[in-house]
Design a protein around this motif. Structure first.
Motif, mmCIF file in Angstrom:
data_model
loop_
_atom_site.group_PDB
_atom_site.id
_atom_site.type_symbol
_atom_site.label_atom_id
_atom_site.label_comp_id
_atom_site.label_asym_id
_atom_site.label_seq_id
_atom_site.Cartn_x
_atom_site.Cartn_y
_atom_site.Cartn_z
ATOM 1 N N VAL A 257 36.916 8.710 8.030
ATOM 2 C CA VAL A 257 37.326 7.338 7.718
ATOM 3 C C VAL A 257 36.104 6.419 7.652
ATOM 4 O O VAL A 257 35.237 6.474 8.523
ATOM 5 C CB VAL A 257 38.299 6.793 8.789
ATOM 6 N N GLY A 258 36.042 5.589 6.611
ATOM 7 C CA GLY A 258 35.073 4.495 6.592
ATOM 8 C C GLY A 258 33.782 4.747 5.858
ATOM 9 O O GLY A 258 32.843 3.962 5.983
ATOM 10 N N ILE B 128 39.384 9.090 3.826
ATOM 11 C CA ILE B 128 39.904 7.727 3.765
ATOM 12 C C ILE B 128 38.699 6.788 3.642
ATOM 13 O O ILE B 128 37.952 6.612 4.613
ATOM 14 C CB ILE B 128 40.721 7.383 5.025
ATOM 15 N N PRO B 129 38.467 6.194 2.464
ATOM 16 C CA PRO B 129 37.264 5.379 2.252
ATOM 17 C C PRO B 129 37.097 4.247 3.250
ATOM 18 O O PRO B 129 36.012 3.994 3.758
ATOM 19 C CB PRO B 129 37.437 4.847 0.823
ATOM 20 N N LYS B 130 38.187 3.519 3.541
ATOM 21 C CA LYS B 130 38.122 2.426 4.516
ATOM 22 C C LYS B 130 39.509 2.199 5.086
ATOM 23 O O LYS B 130 40.512 2.598 4.493
ATOM 24 C CB LYS B 130 37.585 1.147 3.881
ATOM 25 N N ALA B 131 39.554 1.568 6.249
ATOM 26 C CA ALA B 131 40.854 1.319 6.907
ATOM 27 C C ALA B 131 40.795 -0.020 7.616
ATOM 28 O O ALA B 131 39.737 -0.452 8.078
ATOM 29 C CB ALA B 131 41.171 2.423 7.897
ATOM 30 N N SER B 132 41.950 -0.666 7.711
ATOM 31 C CA SER B 132 42.032 -1.925 8.433
ATOM 32 C C SER B 132 41.943 -1.652 9.931
ATOM 33 O O SER B 132 42.089 -0.516 10.390
ATOM 34 C CB SER B 132 43.346 -2.635 8.120
ATOM 35 N N ARG B 133 41.715 -2.723 10.690
ATOM 36 C CA ARG B 133 41.636 -2.580 12.138
ATOM 37 C C ARG B 133 42.943 -2.018 12.706
ATOM 38 O O ARG B 133 42.929 -1.158 13.586
ATOM 39 C CB ARG B 133 41.345 -3.957 12.743
#
Length: 311
Positions: free
Chosen positions: A270-271, A301-306
């Protein structure tokens, strides 16, 4: 209740709610003991290169109470292409001898302009909210430590500096003024023993205090589950795709583990495309990842919310 003014190098906005979220959470955790106020000053470059150094003007200062229990004053100030170029060469130690003496005068000029912006923001907070800080807490010594030190001297209040980024930033050196600010501060806080050592190797006379990044135990709670027998193990890696996160070692380790393990396992990454300007890029990441036999067991997963990070 003692009043603390926090100066983060970046902070959550409506456009980017993840940036600097750990600064925000740290203050929220301590807000029962102290009265906090955030001052987020960002410097955006002018689109047109000026041929003379003009006064740095504020583009907007406003207070936002919608991002949580702690008020934030946002200030977006202009900077100039000459200053960007100067800082670039300064951080790479390009000014020597007589040129170095001239560069110090230029450095003083730019630092004083930035300090005046912060001073205007402080005055704005005082007038609008009657907030006079008892302590300045700047969260990136390399980014705004110099300005924070000038403010603390002007107000006659203590300064605490913190550092969580590589020290110095990759490809740069620590400026003399940053060293002076750290040595004059009441404390310098780092997030790890490794970072404390990096600070000390720069010949800075200080005693770093290690305070790790906070994890909210109410959000990221431990799950009481049965032993792993009969259940596949999932290995989670979270980080931007930059060299000091060391994806290379992780990929090699997972590839080797797959060869020798008698159990099946999966990987979630992630990220790797967390933010523009910080990551090396999604295309580079995927080319690097494709060199290893991990694609069929890995979820990317390229990016994720908090909030999504919890799940």
């Amino acid at each position: 209740m003692k009043k603390i003014l926090m100066l983060p190098p970046w902070y959550p906005t409506k456009e980017d709610p993840v940036a600097g979220s750990f600064f925000k959470e740290q203050a929220e955790a301590l807000s029962r003991y102290f009265d906090f106020f955030f001052s987020f000053v960002s410097f955006s470059p002018r689109k047109v290169i000026p041929f003379r150094l003009r006064k740095q003007m504020e583009r907007g200062v406003f207070i936002d109470d919608s991002m949580g229990p702690i008020p934030v004053v946002y200030c977006n100030a202009h900077t100039h292409i000459p200053e960007i170029l100067f800082r670039f060469f300064q951080r790479r130690g390009c000014f020597k001898g007589k040129l170095g003496k001239a560069a110090r005068l230029v450095e003083d000029y730019y630092d004083n302009r930035r300090y005046r912006i912060y001073k205007k923001v402080l005055r704005f907070i005082e007038v609008k909210r009657d907030f006079k800080p008892d302590l300045i807490y700047a969260l990136a010594a390399q980014t705004n430590g110099v300005e924070a030190y000038s403010i603390s001297k002007k107000l006659g209040i203590p300064l605490i500096l913190a550092e969580h980024a590589p020290f110095p930033f990759p490809g740069s050196i620590v400026t003399r003024k940053t060293k002076e600010a750290i040595e004059a501060s009441a404390a310098i806080v780092s997030v790890s023993n490794h970072l404390s050592r990096l600070i000390l190797t720069q010949g800075i006379d200080c005693s770093p205090i290690v305070v790790g990044n906070m994890i909210d135990g109410e959000k990221f709670s431990l799950k009481h589950t049965s032993p792993l027998a009969g259940r596949a193990l999932n290995i989670l890696f979270v980080g931007a795709y930059v060299f000091f996160k060391d994806y290379e070692t992780f990929f090699k380790a997972m590839s080797e583990l797959r060869k020798i393990s008698r159990r099946e396992f999966s990987i979630t990454i992630v990220g790797y495309e967390v933010s523009k300007g910080y990551t090396m890029g999604e295309e580079k990441f995927k080319k690097h990842f494709e060199k290893y036999d991990l694609a069929d067991i890995t979820t990317l997963i390229p990016k994720a919310s908090r909030g999504d990070m919890v799940s």
